[in-house]
Design a protein around this motif. Structure first.
Motif, short mmCIF file in Angstrom:
data_model
loop_
_atom_site.label_atom_id
_atom_site.label_comp_id
_atom_site.label_asym_id
_atom_site.label_seq_id
_atom_site.Cartn_x
_atom_site.Cartn_y
_atom_site.Cartn_z
N ARG A 1 -10.40 10.13 1.49
CA ARG A 1 -10.37 8.69 1.20
C ARG A 1 -9.73 8.58 -0.18
O ARG A 1 -10.12 9.29 -1.10
N TYR A 2 -8.74 7.72 -0.29
CA TYR A 2 -8.01 7.62 -1.55
C TYR A 2 -7.63 6.17 -1.85
O TYR A 2 -7.59 5.32 -0.97
N TRP A 3 -7.38 5.92 -3.14
CA TRP A 3 -6.89 4.64 -3.62
C TRP A 3 -5.43 4.80 -3.97
O TRP A 3 -5.04 5.80 -4.59
N ILE A 4 -4.62 3.84 -3.57
CA ILE A 4 -3.19 3.87 -3.89
C ILE A 4 -2.77 2.47 -4.29
O ILE A 4 -3.26 1.48 -3.73
N TYR A 5 -1.89 2.40 -5.28
CA TYR A 5 -1.40 1.10 -5.74
C TYR A 5 -0.22 0.70 -4.86
O TYR A 5 0.79 1.39 -4.80
N THR B 1 4.01 -2.35 0.52
CA THR B 1 4.36 -1.14 1.28
C THR B 1 3.59 0.07 0.75
O THR B 1 3.63 0.35 -0.44
N ASN B 2 2.91 0.77 1.64
CA ASN B 2 2.29 2.05 1.33
C ASN B 2 3.25 3.13 1.79
O ASN B 2 3.42 3.35 2.99
N ASP B 3 3.92 3.77 0.85
CA ASP B 3 4.90 4.81 1.12
C ASP B 3 4.43 6.07 0.41
O ASP B 3 4.47 6.15 -0.81
N ASN B 4 3.92 7.06 1.17
CA ASN B 4 3.31 8.22 0.54
C ASN B 4 3.67 9.52 1.22
O ASN B 4 4.19 9.54 2.33
N PHE B 5 3.39 10.60 0.51
CA PHE B 5 3.56 11.96 1.00
C PHE B 5 2.25 12.69 0.75
O PHE B 5 1.71 12.64 -0.36
N LYS B 6 1.71 13.34 1.78
CA LYS B 6 0.44 14.06 1.67
C LYS B 6 0.67 15.54 1.93
O LYS B 6 1.49 15.91 2.79
N GLN B 7 -0.08 16.37 1.21
CA GLN B 7 0.01 17.81 1.38
C GLN B 7 -1.39 18.41 1.29
O GLN B 7 -2.15 18.08 0.38
N VAL B 8 -1.70 19.29 2.25
CA VAL B 8 -2.97 20.03 2.20
C VAL B 8 -2.64 21.51 2.30
O VAL B 8 -1.92 21.94 3.19
N GLY C 1 4.35 9.03 5.26
CA GLY C 1 4.06 7.80 5.99
C GLY C 1 4.47 6.58 5.19
O GLY C 1 4.44 6.58 3.97
N GLU C 2 4.88 5.59 5.92
CA GLU C 2 5.23 4.31 5.31
C GLU C 2 4.66 3.21 6.18
O GLU C 2 4.82 3.24 7.40
N GLN C 3 3.96 2.28 5.56
CA GLN C 3 3.34 1.19 6.31
C GLN C 3 3.41 -0.09 5.50
O GLN C 3 3.11 -0.10 4.31
N VAL C 4 3.78 -1.16 6.17
CA VAL C 4 3.80 -2.48 5.54
C VAL C 4 2.37 -3.01 5.50
O VAL C 4 1.63 -2.89 6.47
N THR C 5 1.98 -3.57 4.36
CA THR C 5 0.63 -4.10 4.18
C THR C 5 0.70 -5.60 3.94
O THR C 5 1.77 -6.16 3.70
N GLN C 6 -0.43 -6.26 4.01
CA GLN C 6 -0.47 -7.70 3.78
C GLN C 6 -0.53 -8.06 2.30
O GLN C 6 -0.19 -9.17 1.93
N ASN C 7 -0.99 -7.11 1.45
CA ASN C 7 -1.17 -7.39 0.04
C ASN C 7 -0.63 -6.25 -0.80
O ASN C 7 -0.50 -5.12 -0.33
N SER C 8 -0.36 -6.55 -2.06
CA SER C 8 -0.04 -5.53 -3.05
C SER C 8 -1.27 -5.31 -3.92
O SER C 8 -2.23 -6.07 -3.86
N GLY C 9 -1.23 -4.26 -4.75
CA GLY C 9 -2.35 -3.94 -5.63
C GLY C 9 -3.10 -2.72 -5.12
O GLY C 9 -2.70 -2.08 -4.15
#
Length: 149
Positions: A63-67, A72-79, A96-104
């Protein structure tokens, strides 16, 4: 404050002001776990387990917080997975990239799956990192230890 937040305030009759807490915008991993399965938000915490059988799937979830910028949530994950000798036995990545309803600041969950058919019994450590592709900032590692039995 235990989680990222944006405070809005007024001083006298001035224009609204904001403060971002924290001041940085790198992703913040709140919790990382070995999970029995992940289907929906909440499972990264609720489905936490401490061991799996050799040959089973290993699901590492955070579970993580991202600004979010520009909705747009555009991220790269590595385990990365390490055995008890601190040797890396596997690595998985995901973008992954996903359009969101809000920023912040927003709370998200994600997981990556590993197959353990050629792993030995013993203690393992998983280390997750998340990069925000919009600002190129990387989280501190989310770490979980678990057993293969």
């Amino acid at each position: 404050y235990e989680r990222p937040v944006v405070l809005y305030y007024y001083l006298d009759d001035d224009e609204p002001q904001t403060i971002d807490i924290p001041g940085h915008r790198r992703p913040i991993i709140e919790e990382t776990n070995l999970v029995s399965s992940w289907q929906t938000y909440g499972d990264a915490i609720e489905n936490s387990i401490s061991e799996v059988e050799v040959g089973s799937e290993v699901n590492i979830a955070s579970r993580y917080w991202i600004y979010i910028d520009n909705n747009t949530n555009d991220n790269f994950k590595q385990v990365e997975i390490y055995n008890s000798n601190d040797e890396r036995v596997d690595i998985q990545t995901s973008s992954g990239e996903q359009v969101t309803q809000n920023s912040g600041w927003q709370s998200w969950e994600s997981y990556l799956t590993f197959y353990t058919s050629d792993w030995e019994e013993g203690a393992y450590t998983a280390r997750m990192l998340i990069r925000d592709n919009q600002n190129q900032e990387v989280s501190e590692a989310g770490i979980v230890e678990f057993e293969l039995v």
